[in-house]
Design a protein around this motif. Structure first.
Motif, PDB file in Angstrom:
ATOM      1  N   ARG A  14       0.776  -0.836   0.452  1.00  0.00           N
ATOM      2  CA  ARG A  14      -0.413   0.011   0.165  1.00  0.00           C
ATOM      3  C   ARG A  14       0.780   1.425  -0.067  1.00  0.00           C
ATOM      4  N   LEU A  15       2.023   1.477   0.565  1.00  0.00           N
ATOM      5  CA  LEU A  15       3.023   2.220   0.378  1.00  0.00           C
ATOM      6  C   LEU A  15       3.364   2.445  -0.794  1.00  0.00           C
ATOM      7  N   ALA A  16       3.277   1.400  -1.853  1.00  0.00           N
ATOM      8  CA  ALA A  16       3.936   1.767  -2.909  1.00  0.00           C
ATOM      9  C   ALA A  16       3.605   3.176  -3.778  1.00  0.00           C
ATOM     10  N   GLY A  17       4.958   3.296  -4.022  1.00  0.00           N
ATOM     11  CA  GLY A  17       4.300   5.338  -5.252  1.00  0.00           C
ATOM     12  C   GLY A  17       3.773   6.088  -4.205  1.00  0.00           C
ATOM     13  N   ARG A  18       4.691   5.650  -2.220  1.00  0.00           N
ATOM     14  CA  ARG A  18       3.636   6.813  -1.555  1.00  0.00           C
ATOM     15  C   ARG A  18       5.197   6.810  -1.177  1.00  0.00           C
ATOM     16  N   LEU A  19       6.170   6.092  -0.328  1.00  0.00           N
ATOM     17  CA  LEU A  19       7.392   5.880   0.111  1.00  0.00           C
ATOM     18  C   LEU A  19       8.221   6.197  -0.710  1.00  0.00           C
ATOM     19  N   PRO A  20       9.382   7.081  -0.870  1.00  0.00           N
ATOM     20  CA  PRO A  20      10.493   6.753  -1.821  1.00  0.00           C
ATOM     21  C   PRO A  20      11.299   5.220  -2.094  1.00  0.00           C
ATOM     22  N   PRO A  80      -0.412  10.637  10.516  1.00  0.00           N
ATOM     23  CA  PRO A  80      -1.876  11.345  10.008  1.00  0.00           C
ATOM     24  C   PRO A  80      -2.551  10.455   9.423  1.00  0.00           C
ATOM     25  N   TRP A  81      -3.932  11.186   9.856  1.00  0.00           N
ATOM     26  CA  TRP A  81      -5.389   9.984   8.548  1.00  0.00           C
ATOM     27  C   TRP A  81      -6.157  10.503   7.601  1.00  0.00           C
ATOM     28  N   VAL A  82      -5.804  10.434   6.713  1.00  0.00           N
ATOM     29  CA  VAL A  82      -6.898  10.780   5.701  1.00  0.00           C
ATOM     30  C   VAL A  82      -7.956   9.564   5.164  1.00  0.00           C
ATOM     31  N   ASP A  83      -8.963   9.831   4.403  1.00  0.00           N
ATOM     32  CA  ASP A  83     -10.145   9.170   3.999  1.00  0.00           C
ATOM     33  C   ASP A  83      -9.649   8.386   2.632  1.00  0.00           C
ATOM     34  N   GLU A  84      -9.354   8.683   1.837  1.00  0.00           N
ATOM     35  CA  GLU A  84      -8.708   7.216   1.137  1.00  0.00           C
ATOM     36  C   GLU A  84      -7.327   7.969   0.355  1.00  0.00           C
ATOM     37  N   ILE A  85      -6.322   7.012  -0.545  1.00  0.00           N
ATOM     38  CA  ILE A  85      -5.241   7.519  -1.301  1.00  0.00           C
ATOM     39  C   ILE A  85      -5.402   7.263  -2.715  1.00  0.00           C
ATOM     40  N   ALA A  86      -5.687   8.177  -3.193  1.00  0.00           N
ATOM     41  CA  ALA A  86      -6.795   8.447  -4.704  1.00  0.00           C
ATOM     42  C   ALA A  86      -5.861   8.330  -5.951  1.00  0.00           C
ATOM     43  N   ASP A  87      -4.610   9.475  -5.406  1.00  0.00           N
ATOM     44  CA  ASP A  87      -3.564   9.188  -6.344  1.00  0.00           C
ATOM     45  C   ASP A  87      -2.512   9.734  -6.072  1.00  0.00           C
ATOM     46  N   VAL A  88      -1.505   9.099  -6.940  1.00  0.00           N
ATOM     47  CA  VAL A  88      -0.080   9.260  -6.095  1.00  0.00           C
ATOM     48  C   VAL A  88       0.713   9.602  -7.011  1.00  0.00           C
ATOM     49  N   GLY A  89       0.195   9.760  -8.578  1.00  0.00           N
ATOM     50  CA  GLY A  89       1.616  10.777  -8.989  1.00  0.00           C
ATOM     51  C   GLY A  89       1.650  10.528 -10.176  1.00  0.00           C
ATOM     52  N   TYR A  90       1.626   9.129 -10.191  1.00  0.00           N
ATOM     53  CA  TYR A  90       2.928   9.030 -12.104  1.00  0.00           C
ATOM     54  C   TYR A  90       1.833   8.295 -12.883  1.00  0.00           C
ATOM     55  N   LEU A 163      21.426  -7.479 -10.596  1.00  0.00           N
ATOM     56  CA  LEU A 163      21.346  -6.477 -12.865  1.00  0.00           C
ATOM     57  C   LEU A 163      21.652  -5.168 -13.170  1.00  0.00           C
ATOM     58  N   GLY A 164      21.173  -4.445 -11.320  1.00  0.00           N
ATOM     59  CA  GLY A 164      21.957  -3.068 -11.906  1.00  0.00           C
ATOM     60  C   GLY A 164      21.230  -1.718 -11.421  1.00  0.00           C
ATOM     61  N   SER A 165      20.270  -2.862 -10.912  1.00  0.00           N
ATOM     62  CA  SER A 165      18.879  -1.289 -10.373  1.00  0.00           C
ATOM     63  C   SER A 165      18.900  -1.883  -8.926  1.00  0.00           C
ATOM     64  N   TYR A 166      19.422  -0.748  -8.673  1.00  0.00           N
ATOM     65  CA  TYR A 166      19.672  -0.233  -7.125  1.00  0.00           C
ATOM     66  C   TYR A 166      18.551   0.258  -6.520  1.00  0.00           C
ATOM     67  N   GLU A 167      17.491   0.447  -7.205  1.00  0.00           N
ATOM     68  CA  GLU A 167      16.673   0.795  -6.314  1.00  0.00           C
ATOM     69  C   GLU A 167      15.488   0.273  -6.698  1.00  0.00           C
ATOM     70  N   PRO A 168      15.309  -0.695  -6.727  1.00  0.00           N
ATOM     71  CA  PRO A 168      14.059  -2.177  -7.726  1.00  0.00           C
ATOM     72  C   PRO A 168      13.042  -1.998  -7.245  1.00  0.00           C
ATOM     73  N   CYS A 169      12.102  -1.759  -8.469  1.00  0.00           N
ATOM     74  CA  CYS A 169      10.855  -1.703  -8.138  1.00  0.00           C
ATOM     75  C   CYS A 169      10.472  -3.209  -7.925  1.00  0.00           C
ATOM     76  N   VAL A 170       9.405  -3.682  -7.361  1.00  0.00           N
ATOM     77  CA  VAL A 170       9.205  -5.371  -7.490  1.00  0.00           C
ATOM     78  C   VAL A 170       8.153  -5.569  -6.591  1.00  0.00           C
ATOM     79  N   GLU A 171       6.686  -5.363  -7.013  1.00  0.00           N
ATOM     80  CA  GLU A 171       5.136  -5.895  -6.149  1.00  0.00           C
ATOM     81  C   GLU A 171       4.770  -7.135  -6.680  1.00  0.00           C
ATOM     82  N   VAL A 172       5.427  -7.873  -5.458  1.00  0.00           N
ATOM     83  CA  VAL A 172       4.265  -9.351  -5.328  1.00  0.00           C
ATOM     84  C   VAL A 172       3.186  -9.236  -4.980  1.00  0.00           C
ATOM     85  N   LEU A 173       1.969  -9.708  -5.914  1.00  0.00           N
ATOM     86  CA  LEU A 173       0.182  -9.290  -5.388  1.00  0.00           C
ATOM     87  C   LEU A 173      -0.259 -10.469  -4.883  1.00  0.00           C
TER      88      LEU A 173
END
Length: 207
Positions: A14-20, A80-90, A163-173
């Motif tokens: 759930r924090l993907a796209g919100r945390l660096p 802090p609390w929010v009602d929903e997370i709708a858009d993360v800007g990507y 393989l050279g991706s030092y900040e890999p983005c892997v989403e296992v759903l």
């Protein structure tokens, strides 16, 4: 995977796209190694420092994941609390806007690593750009699996780093799990990374 680890994996999804990326991949690596105590000390502090708002459901996950591992309850209550997370800007595209070579080493190596694993249902990729257009396109690997989600995330991150991706983005759903807007957008703009896997299509709302 323990209940605490499963809750932590869902929270980190759930924090993907919100945390660096530089923080998120490290937290997932710790989870894969079973270091919930390190996550309990560091993740709430990072979220508080970044003023990251969380939903009611994320607050429940945070407590289920980290309270027993030693997280500070006062710090958790300060988020802090929010009602929903709708858009993360990507925005997402099926292919990199900067690189058209499809015969890259990532697909070859991931095919060797994941081939023959019955828990892996689907492996796809999407390319993420900040909506402002600034910064490079980032590959997001999207895996749908029935088990071992945290461990598989850590394993694939280490492969991509080699393989050279030092900040890999892997989403296992998890198969059939609830998707965040981030993952819905990434999957909607994805293409198969390992076409040799049995055909599998996640049914997205509205598709």
């Amino acid at each position: 995977m323990t209940d605490s680890a499963a809750s932590c994996h869902e929270l980190l999804l759930r924090l993907a796209g919100r945390l660096p990326d530089r923080q998120l991949w490290r937290f997932r690596d710790w989870l894969a190694a079973g270091a919930l105590d390190a996550l309990a000390r560091t993740l709430p502090l990072t979220m508080l420092r970044d003023r990251l708002g969380i939903t009611d459901q994320e607050s429940v996950l945070l407590r289920a994941a980290l309270l027993d591992a030693g997280a500070d309850l006062g710090m958790l209550n300060s988020l802090p609390w929010v009602d929903e997370i709708a858009d993360v800007g990507y925005t997402f595209t099926p292919e990199s806007p900067e690189w058209a070579n499809k015969g890259d080493s990532v697909a070859v190596v991931l095919g060797a690593v994941l081939g023959g694993r019955p828990e892996v249902l689907d492996v796809r990729e999407s390319w993420r750009r900040h909506r402002s257009g600034q910064g490079p396109a980032i590959r997001v690997v999207l895996v749908t699996a029935t088990a071992d989600h945290a461990r598989l995330t850590g394993e694939l991150q280490r492969v991509l780093r080699a393989l050279g991706s030092y900040e890999p983005c892997v989403e296992v759903l998890p198969d059939g799990g609830e998707l965040t807007p981030y993952h819905e957008a990434a999957l909607a703009a994805s293409q198969p990374l390992l076409p040799g896997l049995p055909t599998y299509r996640r049914q997205l709302i509205g598709r």
